[in-house]
Design an enzyme around this catalytic site. Structure first.
Site, PDB file in Angstrom:
ATOM      1  N   LYS A 129       2.196   4.954 -11.756  1.00 60.63           N
ATOM      2  CA  LYS A 129       1.095   4.992 -10.772  1.00 60.63           C
ATOM      3  C   LYS A 129       0.870   6.395 -10.229  1.00 60.63           C
ATOM      4  CE  LYS A 129       1.333   0.143  -9.377  1.00 60.63           C
ATOM      5  NZ  LYS A 129       2.641  -0.292  -9.887  1.00 60.63           N
TER       6      LYS A 129
HETATM    7  O1  S5P Z   1      -1.346  -4.579  -8.327  1.00 59.73           O
HETATM    8  C1  S5P Z   1      -0.252  -4.489  -8.864  1.00 59.73           C
HETATM    9  C2  S5P Z   1       0.014  -3.528  -9.851  1.00 59.73           C
HETATM   10  C3  S5P Z   1       1.253  -3.518 -10.470  1.00 59.73           C
HETATM   11  S1  S5P Z   1       1.454  -2.473 -11.801  1.00 59.73           S
HETATM   12  N1  S5P Z   1       0.750  -5.352  -8.530  1.00 59.73           N
HETATM   13  C4  S5P Z   1       1.973  -5.323  -9.131  1.00 59.73           C
HETATM   14  O2  S5P Z   1       2.801  -6.156  -8.789  1.00 59.73           O
HETATM   15  N2  S5P Z   1       2.250  -4.364 -10.071  1.00 59.73           N
HETATM   16  C5  S5P Z   1       3.594  -4.251 -10.703  1.00 59.73           C
HETATM   17  O3  S5P Z   1       3.856  -5.435 -11.423  1.00 59.73           O
HETATM   18  C6  S5P Z   1       4.753  -4.106  -9.701  1.00 59.73           C
HETATM   19  O4  S5P Z   1       5.066  -2.748  -9.495  1.00 59.73           O
HETATM   20  C7  S5P Z   1       5.871  -4.835 -10.391  1.00 59.73           C
HETATM   21  O5  S5P Z   1       6.586  -3.945 -11.234  1.00 59.73           O
HETATM   22  C8  S5P Z   1       5.203  -5.873 -11.267  1.00 59.73           C
HETATM   23  C9  S5P Z   1       5.203  -7.262 -10.694  1.00 59.73           C
HETATM   24  O6  S5P Z   1       6.491  -7.758 -10.582  1.00 59.73           O
HETATM   25  P1  S5P Z   1       6.816  -9.258 -10.039  1.00 59.73           P
HETATM   26  O7  S5P Z   1       8.305  -9.298  -9.952  1.00 59.73           O
HETATM   27  O8  S5P Z   1       6.171  -9.392  -8.703  1.00 59.73           O
HETATM   28  O9  S5P Z   1       6.255 -10.193 -11.087  1.00 59.73           O
END
Ligand code: S5P
Length: 474
Positions: free
Chosen positions: A304
């Protein structure tokens, strides 16, 4: 009845002013046609203009919930103007070419992202002119899903537009018009049959690019992709039958590599946050690259980036991580403006690399506005080789079918975490919201058996994709 009488009156007037002619004519594409329309002449007949706008108003504008009207240049412009005044609805004007000075706007007038614009057109054959206007309106974040036309030549335009989510209403169909002229003795039965046969045999080619990415397969979209990384990712998804991206948010290299060894065959993409790893080393990167090559997935470093171009270039190529040397693609914020893309573009000496631009976020209360998302999508247009797609949540955020919607915030049940992350189900994300590659982190990583869980996610997400492209949605 009054309406029908007026429609008949209009048909006869169009005939009398030579806006519709019968004989033998050559179309642009070199096909002979027994009927020819030229509605450009109507500006010379104020009474015809008045009748057309009154009928269109009654027929489709009066009850429309649209915020704006937009005529397809040029013939429909004066008609749209009359309708705008009559309906007291503001008009938008689409340029044929972007201005070379000042603002590069394609759409003139005042509007807000998310407002609805009704399109006015004179004649549709293939629907391609209407589609060009739709594309420009959608690029500005306007909702453009309805067009009204004076005459539908019934040669495939309506179907072409409908397959791109544009509903078409027409005052006349060609066969309806012919019927009126025949009943009023303006043409004989022989000519009516000739036109009828011509219509049956001559469908306009589908010149409209299918922009409805929701209905296209990953195979088809790989053909439309201009970024080599997007092309590669689409191809991997199609051949491995998976649209799952695993977010390996773990802090130990051994744990990451162990997990990938087990689930690598089920994913198309792995997403890393290298800066959370506590024992990062160059060896880790070479093992990761070997796994990716062996099990056929790509690597996305979710860095990011969000600084000025010069700083980002150094963060990308230098330091401990040297991301540009190993990550197939990275995530980038559009916040600092185009400099960040200029910096990354072509920075890897001919090695293809991709960028996912963040157009929306999954977390509660984030400060991204609809206008910011639209500007982000526009910013990407100048970098067709570099931009792989967008990190976003909604299907209408962009339309280019060659780009990929990467959607995080996915779990099997709708839920939230304690820090604002919002999760949607595979069905919602893929079928309703247009996700192409779905990012799952804790849904897999924190499960008792990540290996089993990865297969469950992969199967659920793929089933939703198949449902989406089959068009069989409830
Ligand atoms: O809007 C976003 C963009 C990203 S890249 N929301 C997110 O959650 N992410 C990333 O996706 C976040 O940094 C994390 O690595 C992943 C989601 O992880 P989870 O454990 O919540 O599924």
């Amino acid at each position: 009845m009054v309406y029908d009488n007026k429609l008949q009156e209009l048909a006869l007037k169009l005939f009398s002013i030579d806006a519709v002619k019968f004989g033998e004519f050559m179309t642009k594409s070199g096909i002979k046609t027994p009927v020819y329309f030229d509605l450009r002449v109507i500006v010379s007949y104020p009474a015809v203009m008045d009748l057309i706008s009154t009928l269109l108003y009654e027929f489709a504008v009066k009850d429309s919930k649209c915020d704006h009207l937009c005529g397809v240049p040029y013939t429909a412009l004066p008609v749209a103007t009359l309708l705008s005044v009559q309906a007291k609805k503001p008009m938008l004007m689409r340029r044929k070419e972007a201005k070379s000075y000042g603002t590069k706007k394609m759409i003139e007038g005042h509007y807000k992202v998310g407002q609805k614009c009704l399109i006015i057109e004179d004649v549709i054959t293939s629907g391609s002119s209407v589609m060009e206007t739709v594309k420009d309106l959608r690029n500005e974040g306007l909702v453009s899903d309805e067009a009204i036309v004076i005459l539908d030549r019934e040669q495939g335009g309506k179907e072409n537009l409908e397959s791109n989510n544009v509903q078409v209403k027409s005052l006349f169909t060609m066969s309806g018009l012919i019927e009126i002229l025949l009943a009023n003795g303006k043409i004989n039965q022989e000519m009516a049959t000739k036109v009828h046969d011509y219509l049956k045999g001559t469908k306009a080619p589908s010149t409209v690019q299918p922009v409805n990415r929701m209905a296209l397969t990953y195979e088809d979209r790989s053909e439309l992709a201009t970024s080599p990384i997007a092309k590669q990712l689409f191809t991997i998804m199609a051949s491995k039958k998976t649209n799952l991206c695993l977010s390996v948010d773990l802090t130990s290299t051994t744990k990451i590599l162990d997990l990938l060894e087990k689930v690598g065959e089920h994913i198309c993409l792995v997403k890393t946050h290298v800066d959370i790893i506590e024992d990062f080393s160059e060896d880790f990167i070479s093992s990761l690259k070997q796994l990716a090559a062996r099990l056929n997935f790509l690597i996305l470093e979710d860095r990011k980036f969000a600084d000025i171009g010069n700083t980002v270039l150094q963060q990308y190529l230098k330091g401990v991580y040297k991301i540009g040397e190993w990550a197939d693609c990275v995530t980038v914020h559009s916040l600092p403006g185009e400099g960040i893309l200029k910096a990354l573009n072509g920075s890897t000496n001919g090695v293809s690399r991709g960028v996912f631009l963040l157009a929306e976020m999954s977390c509660e209360g984030n400060l991204i506005t609809p206008e910011y998302s639209v500007a982000t999508v526009k910013m990407a247009e100048k970098y067709p080789d570099l931009i792989t797609g967008f990190v976003c949540q909604k299907k209408d955020t962009f339309s280019n079918p060659g780009l990929i919607q990467l959607t995080p915030g996915v779990q099997l049940e709708n839920s939230k975490d304690d820090l604002g992350q919002i999760y949607n189900t595979p069905e919602k994300v893929v079928v309703e919201n247009g996700g192409d590659v779905m990012v799952v982190g804790r849904g897999i990583v924190a499960a008792k058996s990540p290996e089993i869980q990865a297969v469950i996610y992969k199967d659920a997400l793929w089933k939703c994709y198949l449902k989406r492209v089959s068009g069989k949605m409830e």
